[in-house]
Structure formats: C-alpha cells, structure tokens
Design a protein around this motif. Structure first.
Motif, PDB file in Angstrom:
ATOM      1  N   GLU A 204       0.825  -1.209   0.000  1.00 21.34           N
ATOM      2  CA  GLU A 204       0.000   0.000   0.000  1.00 21.34           C
ATOM      3  C   GLU A 204       0.858   1.258   0.000  1.00 21.34           C
ATOM      4  N   ASP A 205       2.024   1.174   0.676  1.00 17.99           N
ATOM      5  CA  ASP A 205       2.890   2.343   0.851  1.00 17.99           C
ATOM      6  C   ASP A 205       4.278   2.055   0.303  1.00 17.99           C
ATOM      7  N   ILE A 206       5.039   3.124   0.052  1.00 16.04           N
ATOM      8  CA  ILE A 206       6.386   2.963  -0.493  1.00 16.04           C
ATOM      9  C   ILE A 206       7.311   3.998   0.122  1.00 16.04           C
ATOM     10  N   VAL A 207       8.561   3.599   0.309  1.00 15.76           N
ATOM     11  CA  VAL A 207       9.617   4.503   0.787  1.00 15.76           C
ATOM     12  C   VAL A 207      10.773   4.394  -0.192  1.00 15.76           C
ATOM     13  N   VAL A 208      11.258   5.533  -0.678  1.00 23.76           N
ATOM     14  CA  VAL A 208      12.394   5.567  -1.594  1.00 23.76           C
ATOM     15  C   VAL A 208      13.629   6.013  -0.823  1.00 23.76           C
ATOM     16  N   LEU A 209      14.646   5.140  -0.787  1.00 27.75           N
ATOM     17  CA  LEU A 209      15.913   5.443  -0.121  1.00 27.75           C
ATOM     18  C   LEU A 209      16.975   5.773  -1.161  1.00 27.75           C
ATOM     19  N   ASP A 210      17.797   6.746  -0.868  1.00 28.38           N
ATOM     20  CA  ASP A 210      18.931   7.073  -1.736  1.00 28.38           C
ATOM     21  C   ASP A 210      20.052   7.614  -0.857  1.00 28.38           C
ATOM     22  N   GLN A 211      21.227   6.996  -0.962  1.00 26.52           N
ATOM     23  CA  GLN A 211      22.394   7.396  -0.184  1.00 26.52           C
ATOM     24  C   GLN A 211      22.082   7.459   1.310  1.00 26.52           C
ATOM     25  N   GLY A 212      21.335   6.456   1.782  1.00 23.08           N
ATOM     26  CA  GLY A 212      21.075   6.334   3.207  1.00 23.08           C
ATOM     27  C   GLY A 212      20.006   7.247   3.770  1.00 23.08           C
ATOM     28  N   ARG A 213      19.264   7.935   2.901  1.00 23.20           N
ATOM     29  CA  ARG A 213      18.223   8.843   3.375  1.00 23.20           C
ATOM     30  C   ARG A 213      16.921   8.619   2.613  1.00 23.20           C
ATOM     31  N   ILE A 214      15.795   8.907   3.262  1.00 20.92           N
ATOM     32  CA  ILE A 214      14.500   8.817   2.600  1.00 20.92           C
ATOM     33  C   ILE A 214      14.308  10.063   1.751  1.00 20.92           C
ATOM     34  N   VAL A 215      14.128   9.864   0.442  1.00 23.09           N
ATOM     35  CA  VAL A 215      13.948  10.997  -0.464  1.00 23.09           C
ATOM     36  C   VAL A 215      12.504  11.122  -0.930  1.00 23.09           C
ATOM     37  N   GLU A 216      11.697  10.103  -0.661  1.00 29.29           N
ATOM     38  CA  GLU A 216      10.294  10.145  -1.074  1.00 29.29           C
ATOM     39  C   GLU A 216       9.542   9.039  -0.339  1.00 29.29           C
ATOM     40  N   SER A 217       8.288   9.302   0.000  1.00 29.75           N
ATOM     41  CA  SER A 217       7.448   8.275   0.600  1.00 29.75           C
ATOM     42  C   SER A 217       5.993   8.646   0.381  1.00 29.75           C
ATOM     43  N   GLY A 218       5.130   7.649   0.519  1.00 27.60           N
ATOM     44  CA  GLY A 218       3.706   7.895   0.339  1.00 27.60           C
ATOM     45  C   GLY A 218       3.002   6.691  -0.230  1.00 27.60           C
ATOM     46  N   SER A 219       1.837   6.932  -0.815  1.00 27.76           N
ATOM     47  CA  SER A 219       1.079   5.870  -1.467  1.00 27.76           C
ATOM     48  C   SER A 219       1.887   5.288  -2.615  1.00 27.76           C
ATOM     49  N   THR A 220       1.918   3.958  -2.712  1.00 29.29           N
ATOM     50  CA  THR A 220       2.670   3.312  -3.788  1.00 29.29           C
ATOM     51  C   THR A 220       2.206   3.799  -5.156  1.00 29.29           C
ATOM     52  N   ARG A 221       0.906   3.879  -5.328  1.00 28.53           N
ATOM     53  CA  ARG A 221       0.371   4.316  -6.623  1.00 28.53           C
ATOM     54  C   ARG A 221       0.825   5.733  -6.955  1.00 28.53           C
ATOM     55  N   GLU A 222       0.701   6.641  -6.005  1.00 25.25           N
ATOM     56  CA  GLU A 222       1.042   8.039  -6.285  1.00 25.25           C
ATOM     57  C   GLU A 222       2.524   8.211  -6.581  1.00 25.25           C
ATOM     58  N   VAL A 223       3.379   7.531  -5.812  1.00 27.91           N
ATOM     59  CA  VAL A 223       4.824   7.694  -6.000  1.00 27.91           C
ATOM     60  C   VAL A 223       5.289   7.088  -7.322  1.00 27.91           C
ATOM     61  N   LEU A 224       4.778   5.916  -7.673  1.00 28.01           N
ATOM     62  CA  LEU A 224       5.271   5.240  -8.871  1.00 28.01           C
ATOM     63  C   LEU A 224       4.650   5.754 -10.159  1.00 28.01           C
TER      64      LEU A 224
END
Length: 364
Positions: A204-224
C-alpha cells in the motif's frame, strides 16, 4: 489486527544510514532505491541483526526494541526475515523446517502440528512435507521459506527481495500467493524490492531510499505513477499505468483512459474481476508518439501532453502527462525534431498491446 505502528529511527555512520519513518500497523510498505542505498541494512537493524547507531530507536507501539542501551535480541522481537535465498535447514524435512519456530516458542505438539499444516496448506506445499530441501525446486523452496516465516506468526514480516533469484513465471505465481497471505493485515510487512510490479502488487505504501536517506514516501500508486525522485522515476525503466479492470485485459483510469495488454501470471485465482485494482506495465519502447490519431484501429490510444524531453543514450525519452499519470515514450531524436516535441505540446500515444503486461494491484 496489530494495532501498534512500528517507529524506526536509524542514525549510523557506516554504512551511512539516517532515516526516520513510521510504518503503519497491518500495512505493507515497499522499500526501493539504488544499490547501496541502505535498504537491506534497514531491515537488519529492525530485525536486531545490526545495532544501528547510538541514536537509533526501534519501537512497536509502546514496546521498545532498541533505544540507547536497550537492545531486545532478535528472537524476542516477533520479527521474521525472509531473503532472496530460502536458507532452509538442510538436515530437516519441509515439515520440520516449518515447525522450527513454533517449537522454539514452546507450543504444545498439537499447536505446532496445527500451525505446520495450516501454513503448508496456505503456501501449497503440503504434498512436500516429507522432502528435504535438496529435493525442492527454487520456487518450492521459497514457498517453504514463506511458510516457515509465517508459522512463527510474526508481528513484523521483513522481505528482502524474496523473488529476485527466481525466474519470471515462478516469481509471478509467488507474488500472487503472497498477496493472498498478506490480505489479512494481521502483521506489519516491510519489503525491499527493485520490481515495480512487486511494489504495486503487494504494498500500500512505499519509501524511496537514496544514499542512506529517505527521499520520497507515500502511497505506492502516487509515487510510482507520478514520481518525484530520480530513482522512482527510473525504477526498472517501465511505465506504470494504474486503474481498474475494465473489459478483459484492460486497465481503465478514473478519467476513462485505457490500456489493453496481456494478463500476467500473478493474477488472483479466478482471474481479474471487472472493477478490481490493476496495473499495466510496459516499456517506453512500446509507445509511439503522433500529433493526431493514426489511421487504423490501435487497441490503445492515449491523449497526452508533453512534460519534458530528456536524453536516453542515442534516443530521447518523452515524458507525458496522461490524466494524473506519467507515461514515457522512447523515440529517436529525428522524431523529436520532425514532430516538434516540446513541453506543453498535445500528442497521441499508441501502445502495443502485445508488449503490455496487466497485473493485479493490492487493494488500498
């Protein structure tokens, strides 16, 4: 249902990881990002296999797993970790592997037997109960690993790219199986993946990690489907068109735009029912760009507006807005010049149905 959210604060220097996130109870969250972003490290800290930095804190509701000098050992956290390798105990049978955690929890023989039978049946490997791991295929072994993880009845289930070592068809069938098992929402699930179909189909949800930090998060549908980070925009290089099932093998969004394709292996039993959530995935190379509707009767035409044109090797990637979703087309630079493709231009996209895969999407 597990009513406690999982609060994760990790702050460490090596490997560098500085994240703070609340995982909602009973939901599944996909963790995505480039190699080396810290995805697997996060799972290992949650599981208690790594301590994290001194400022790290892991808590399930009011129950603290890690905070300052407090560090609850892995076997007392109610956490199961499943990786891309099944890692079954080679000297035990399938049934004995699945019985391992319930037995360690000092349940009665009857309770252990009931759990083993339930999860072997749920993962469709009951007929393999007496086999040893070296007698199993990769897909069978991973099903047994799923049964073993869930037989522990964990409050938190961690999945570290569980399908990566499997071929596409086997992975699709296991994805469908896991979707059904997670539908009860009795545990909080965190899944590391590189596959957008895994994320859309299970989380249902997604977290995008880059270089050890969260750069984006939210609903999987909205983010992707409308990505804001560089990585989520390039995840697997695929277009993701999300909506609901219309006619057979067709995904329709809220604005009535539709994409026709072929149904994947990961559909629920009985097929895709009209009105259920679904996603069409397809390469930008499967998309042609026109200024007006082409002659003939292509099965998928989408009216779009050019968002931007960016280089991709010796070709151009034309990102367009189709309603509230982004659809990309890969075209030659001569086509960019001939069509006059610039930001704000209205165009018509044609998508080859034979190159579109329609998959089930988890209910939000």
């Amino acid at each position: 249902m597990n009513a406690a959210d999982l609060m994760v604060v990790i702050d460490q220097a090596r490997p560098p990881l500085s994240v703070e996130h609340r995982f909602v109870a009973g939901r599944t969250t996909a963790i995505v990002g480039p190699n080396g972003a810290g995805k697997s490290t996060m799972l290992r800290v949650i599981a208690g296999l790594l301590r994290g930095g001194d400022a790290s804190r892991i808590a399930l509701g009011d129950e603290v797993f890690r905070d300052g000098r407090v560090s609850v050992p892995p076997h007392r956290r109610g956490v199961s970790l499943l990786s891309q390798e099944a890692r079954l105990f080679p000297h035990l049978t399938v049934a004995e592997n699945v019985a391992f955690a319930p037995s360690a929890q000092r349940l009665s023989r009857g309770e252990v037997r009931e759990r083993v039978e339930r999860w072997l049946t749920a993962t469709e490997v009951a007929d393999l109960a007496d086999r040893k791991p070296d007698e199993l295929s990769g897909g069978q072994a991973q099903r047994v690993a799923i049964a073993r993880a869930l037989a522990a009845e964990p409050r938190i289930l961690l999945l570290d790219e569980p399908f990566r070592a499997l071929d596409v068809d086997v992975a699709s069938r296991l994805r469908a199986l896991l979707r059904g098992l997670l539908a009860d929402h009795v545990r909080t699930t965190i899944m590391v993946t590189h596959d957008p179909v895994d994320a859309l189909g299970l989380a249902e949800d997604i977290v995008v990690l880059d270089q050890g930090r969260i750069v984006e998060s939210g609903s999987t549908r909205e983010v992707l489907t409308n990505p804001g980070s560089r990585f989520s925009a390039s995840l697997s290089g695929l277009n993701l068109f999300v909506g609901r099932v219309g006619e057979a093998s067709t995904v329709v969004d809220e604005a009535g735009n539709h994409v026709v394709g072929l149904v994947g292996e990961d559909v629920p039993a009985g097929g895709l029912v009209s009105g259920t959530p679904a996603a069409a995935t397809f390469s930008p190379r499967a998309v042609a760009v026109y200024l007006e509707e082409p002659h003939g009767s292509p099965r998928t035409t989408l009216r779009a507006t050019v968002r931007d044109v960016v280089p991709r090797g010796d070709h151009a990637l034309v990102n367009t807005d189709v309603g509230d979703q982004v659809v990309a087309a890969e075209v030659t630079w001569s086509a960019v010049a001939d069509l006059g493709l610039v930001t704000g231009l209205d165009v018509v996209l044609v998508v080859k149905a034979s190159e579109v895969r329609v998959s089930a999407v988890v209910e939000r």
